[in-house]
Scaffold this motif. Structure first.
Motif, short mmCIF file in Angstrom:
data_model
loop_
_atom_site.label_atom_id
_atom_site.label_comp_id
_atom_site.label_asym_id
_atom_site.label_seq_id
_atom_site.Cartn_x
_atom_site.Cartn_y
_atom_site.Cartn_z
N GLY A 247 -18.52 -7.34 -7.81
CA GLY A 247 -19.50 -7.71 -6.81
C GLY A 247 -19.07 -8.75 -5.80
O GLY A 247 -19.87 -9.15 -4.94
N HIS A 248 -17.84 -9.23 -5.87
CA HIS A 248 -17.36 -10.20 -4.89
C HIS A 248 -16.94 -9.49 -3.60
O HIS A 248 -16.55 -8.32 -3.61
N GLN A 249 -17.03 -10.24 -2.51
CA GLN A 249 -16.45 -9.81 -1.24
C GLN A 249 -15.04 -10.40 -1.21
O GLN A 249 -14.86 -11.58 -0.89
N VAL A 250 -14.06 -9.60 -1.56
CA VAL A 250 -12.72 -10.11 -1.85
C VAL A 250 -11.80 -9.99 -0.63
O VAL A 250 -11.71 -8.93 0.00
N GLY A 251 -11.13 -11.11 -0.34
CA GLY A 251 -10.03 -11.10 0.61
C GLY A 251 -8.72 -11.19 -0.16
O GLY A 251 -8.63 -11.89 -1.17
N VAL A 252 -7.70 -10.47 0.30
CA VAL A 252 -6.44 -10.40 -0.41
C VAL A 252 -5.30 -10.87 0.51
O VAL A 252 -5.20 -10.44 1.66
N PHE A 253 -4.46 -11.76 -0.02
CA PHE A 253 -3.18 -12.06 0.60
C PHE A 253 -2.16 -11.13 -0.07
O PHE A 253 -1.69 -11.40 -1.17
N LEU A 254 -1.82 -10.03 0.58
CA LEU A 254 -0.95 -9.04 -0.02
C LEU A 254 0.51 -9.45 0.15
O LEU A 254 1.01 -9.58 1.27
N PRO A 255 1.24 -9.67 -0.97
CA PRO A 255 2.64 -10.13 -0.87
C PRO A 255 3.51 -9.11 -0.15
O PRO A 255 3.23 -7.90 -0.17
#
Length: 325
Positions: A247-255
């Motif tokens: 249920g989070h609004q997730v932001g990702v730092f994609l390596p």
């Protein structure tokens, strides 16, 4: 240099009148005041919501002015100034009489540097004095790297904003304590440990704590509104997708090693392979994910060498303990 001569003269007048000026440097935008005006310096703390014990950096126009602001300059400090000024290096030295204790958080040491930005240097020359200038944001939050970041963060609390474009380095200066028997890095930043060691000819310690208080040591610093969670690079995608499912609004730092991989998340930032590009964009990436409504950011630490050390330091602080209500 985007700021006009008239803008710089106006900003210098604001400083002389006790006002606050947001100015660009090569690292981040600073919230500047006349370093010798204790009342103006106090306004910086008020606007930022910064604890009064948290010292500021005094920006000067050149290494030739160092003795005007500090005392007992060791050979090591002069060597570092010669090689890295103007540039993203701050030296901690004994406080000179021109620096009010208000600017040093009550300490008898002061942090000093010469910024490497044409607008900042032109302002310092027009003003003719030193300028205290922590990052132009609310205390503990993401540092600004554009004039628009400053306006969005501080609004009318700043008397004048000098626009010098995007900051080239993107993370704050390296702070080196040269008051003791051996210099040490109190905050990794735009000058790398490797470059410092090459000039000095011996290794430098990077202590996790220090009796000398300097900017950026607060447990939670450089933090976006979203909570930052650090995981191993190979776990970034799985952790992000699990948090999104919960249920989070997730932001990702994609390596970089996973560039182009599909990720089920609210927003994805592809981390540059170049550490210089990553440092330049780091704070912008954090702001972008906030603006996209993320409440959680999943990231991993880069290899902690060269600028990667500074980036890892900022990410750890961003993920640090948040204040509780």
């Amino acid at each position: 240099m985007t700021a006009s001569t008239s803008d710089i003269e106006k900003a210098a007048g604001v400083l002389r009148a006790g006002g606050l000026v947001a100015l660009p440097t090569e690292t981040v935008y600073g919230l500047g005041a006349n370093a010798e005006d204790a009342a103006a310096v106090s306004r910086i703390f008020q606007v930022k919501g910064r604890p009064p014990s948290h010292p500021l950096i005094v920006h000067i126009g050149g290494a030739e002015h160092l003795d005007d602001w500090v005392q007992d300059v060791p050979t090591t400090a002069r060597l570092l100034a010669e090689h890295f000024w103007p540039g993203p290096l701050t030296l901690v030295l004994p406080r000179g009489r021109r620096v009010p204790l208000k600017a040093t958080g009550g300490l008898e040491t002061v942090a000093v540097r010469v910024p490497d930005h044409p607008v900042a240097l032109a302002l310092l020359a027009a003003f003719g004095g030193g300028v205290t200038a922590p990052s132009a944001n609310r205390f503990g939050q993401v540092s600004p790297t554009t004039a628009n970041d400053v306006r969005a963060e501080l609004g009318d609390a700043v008397d004048f904003v000098l626009d010098g474009g995007q900051c080239e380095v993107g993370v704050e200066s390296t702070i080196v304590d040269v008051t003791g028997d051996a210099p040490s890095i109190l905050r990794p930043g735009g000058v790398t440990r490797e470059d410092l060691e090459a000039v000095l000819g011996f290794p430098l310690a990077v202590p996790s704590t220090s009796h000398v208080r300097v900017p950026g040591q607060h447990p939670s610093h450089y933090a976006p509104r979203a909570r930052v969670v650090l995981v191993e690079p190979e776990k970034v995608i799985a952790e992000a997708e699990l948090a999104q499912e919960l249920g989070h609004q997730v932001g990702v730092f994609l390596p970089p090693s996973f560039a182009g991989a599909p990720v089920k998340a609210h927003a994805v930032v592809a981390v540059p392979a170049s550490m210089a590009a990553y440092a330049r964009g780091l704070y912008g990436f954090l702001r972008e994910l906030d603006q996209q409504g993320c409440d959680l950011i999943i990231a991993s630490l880069p290899v902690e060498e060269a600028l990667g050390l500074a980036i890892a330091n900022r990410l750890r602080r961003a993920a640090g303990p948040r204040p509780t209500a």
